[in-house]
Write an enzyme that holds these catalytic residues in place. Structure first.
Site, mmCIF file in Angstrom:
data_model
loop_
_atom_site.group_PDB
_atom_site.id
_atom_site.type_symbol
_atom_site.label_atom_id
_atom_site.label_comp_id
_atom_site.label_asym_id
_atom_site.label_seq_id
_atom_site.Cartn_x
_atom_site.Cartn_y
_atom_site.Cartn_z
ATOM 1 N N ASP A 67 0.802 -1.226 0.000
ATOM 2 C CA ASP A 67 0.000 0.000 0.000
ATOM 3 C C ASP A 67 0.833 1.272 0.000
ATOM 4 O O ASP A 67 2.049 1.233 0.197
ATOM 5 C CB ASP A 67 -0.949 0.005 1.210
ATOM 6 C CG ASP A 67 -0.297 -0.554 2.482
ATOM 7 O OD1 ASP A 67 0.941 -0.543 2.567
ATOM 8 O OD2 ASP A 67 -1.031 -1.005 3.373
ATOM 9 N N ASN A 136 -7.164 -3.380 14.496
ATOM 10 C CA ASN A 136 -8.571 -3.691 14.199
ATOM 11 C C ASN A 136 -8.690 -4.858 13.213
ATOM 12 O O ASN A 136 -9.751 -5.097 12.659
ATOM 13 C CB ASN A 136 -9.279 -2.454 13.635
ATOM 14 C CG ASN A 136 -8.663 -1.970 12.323
ATOM 15 O OD1 ASN A 136 -7.724 -2.573 11.813
ATOM 16 N ND2 ASN A 136 -9.186 -0.886 11.785
ATOM 17 N N HIS A 138 -6.984 -5.184 10.348
ATOM 18 C CA HIS A 138 -6.756 -4.915 8.920
ATOM 19 C C HIS A 138 -5.468 -5.574 8.433
ATOM 20 O O HIS A 138 -4.529 -5.772 9.200
ATOM 21 C CB HIS A 138 -6.796 -3.409 8.597
ATOM 22 C CG HIS A 138 -5.629 -2.607 9.054
ATOM 23 N ND1 HIS A 138 -5.748 -1.308 9.510
ATOM 24 C CD2 HIS A 138 -4.302 -2.869 9.115
ATOM 25 C CE1 HIS A 138 -4.564 -0.840 9.822
ATOM 26 N NE2 HIS A 138 -3.666 -1.760 9.593
ATOM 27 N N GLU A 143 -9.639 -2.265 5.722
ATOM 28 C CA GLU A 143 -10.250 -2.016 7.024
ATOM 29 C C GLU A 143 -11.506 -2.873 7.191
ATOM 30 O O GLU A 143 -12.062 -3.374 6.206
ATOM 31 C CB GLU A 143 -10.631 -0.528 7.115
ATOM 32 C CG GLU A 143 -9.454 0.436 6.944
ATOM 33 C CD GLU A 143 -8.572 0.538 8.187
ATOM 34 O OE1 GLU A 143 -8.493 -0.419 8.978
ATOM 35 O OE2 GLU A 143 -7.943 1.595 8.359
HETATM 36 C C1 F6R Z 1 1.615 -1.688 6.114
HETATM 37 C C2 F6R Z 1 0.270 -2.208 6.219
HETATM 38 C C3 F6R Z 1 -0.476 -2.305 7.511
HETATM 39 C C4 F6R Z 1 0.404 -2.622 8.723
HETATM 40 C C5 F6R Z 1 -0.436 -2.627 9.993
HETATM 41 C C6 F6R Z 1 0.396 -2.870 11.225
HETATM 42 O O1 F6R Z 1 2.081 -1.741 4.787
HETATM 43 O O2 F6R Z 1 -0.280 -2.530 5.221
HETATM 44 O O3 F6R Z 1 -1.462 -3.294 7.386
HETATM 45 O O4 F6R Z 1 1.015 -3.861 8.548
HETATM 46 O O5 F6R Z 1 -1.096 -1.395 10.130
HETATM 47 O O6 F6R Z 1 1.248 -1.779 11.412
HETATM 48 P P1 F6R Z 1 2.416 -1.818 12.504
HETATM 49 O O7 F6R Z 1 3.351 -2.881 12.067
HETATM 50 O O8 F6R Z 1 3.042 -0.444 12.423
HETATM 51 O O9 F6R Z 1 1.775 -2.108 13.807
#
Ligand code: F6R
Length: 235
Positions: A67, A136, A138, A143
């Site tokens: 992303d 959450n 995702h 989401e």
């Molecule tokens: C990042 C992504 C997100 C993260 C998730 C966890 O490219 O797609 O899904 O993997 O938000 O983020 P952290 O590792 O910062 O807790």
């Protein structure tokens, strides 16, 4: 599902890097899916170590990131382009042309989503996709929703994600509200998936991902249906 409980974050990082490194050794021209955020940082450090010691060669590897924030160009310090450059790409012998991240500043965002999806298909699909896990539930920026997104699309970030990501920005107002993200379908088309998660604030999401109901309200739960998933988690 292959479920591994690591005894420490260090152990988690080493196990995850070993799986990714093993994929590259087995297939030097692997197509790898990468993630950003805090979770993969230690894994990327381990991969860099393996490269520096001569154990790994990234010269034939192709990558697709999950992303990118809409509105942030490559040069923005919080863009995922910048993140990958800083934490991995500039530190191994990957060919820059072989790295792919959706553009957050494309004039036509929908066309960018289609282009990205086609580029993944043209590369033969993703061999191994690395994922972090949102509090959450995702994965990518998919989401909680009423349906699972089939392909790369423009997504609106939830308040909880914006709040979680504020730590990387000067203020909450600066956190982009939208992103381009691989869809759940895109992620599920990867031949192998490796999800890593650690920390108190991920515990509930890990529990639901592994043992909860499969529902788009908990996007990561769909991984229970994938034939080749490894989840490595630690407290
Ligand atoms: C990042 C992504 C997100 C993260 C998730 C966890 O490219 O797609 O899904 O993997 O938000 O983020 P952290 O590792 O910062 O807790």
């Amino acid at each position: 599902m292959n479920i591994i409980k690591a005894n420490s974050i260090d152990e988690l990082n080493k196990k995850a890097a070993t799986l990714i490194g093993g994929q590259i050794l087995e297939k030097p021209d692997s197509v790898l899916g990468f993630a950003t955020g805090s979770s993969p940082l230690g894994t990327y450090d381990q991969l860099i170590r393996m490269y520096s010691s001569g154990a790994l060669d990234f010269s034939q590897v192709t990558t697709f990131n999950l992303d990118e924030y809409i509105g942030l160009g490559k040069g923005h310090p919080q863009s995922y382009h910048h993140f990958m450059e800083e934490h991995l790409f500039s530190r191994v012998n990957i060919v820059p042309e072989n790295t792919n991240i959706p553009s957050g500043v494309a004039a036509d965002e929908r066309a960018e989503c289609e282009r990205y999806e086609e580029a993944i298909a043209a590369a033969g699909g993703v061999d191994l996709q690395l994922l972090g896990l949102g509090r959450n539930g995702h994965i990518g920026f998919n989401e909680p929703d009423r349906v699972f997104a089939k392909q790369t699309s423009v997504v609106k970030l939830t308040e909880s994600t914006i709040e979680a990501n504020t730590r990387f920005f000067e203020s909450r107002e600066e956190v982009p509200q939208e992103a381009i993200s691989m869809g759940i379908g895109t992620i599920m088309r990867a031949r192998k998936i490796l999800l890593i998660a650690y920390g108190e604030d991920k515990k509930e999401a890990v529990e639901k991902l592994l043992y909860g109901e499969i529902t788009p309200e908990m996007p990561a739960s769909i991984l229970q249906l994938h034939p080749n998933v490894t989840v490595i988690y630690a407290d």
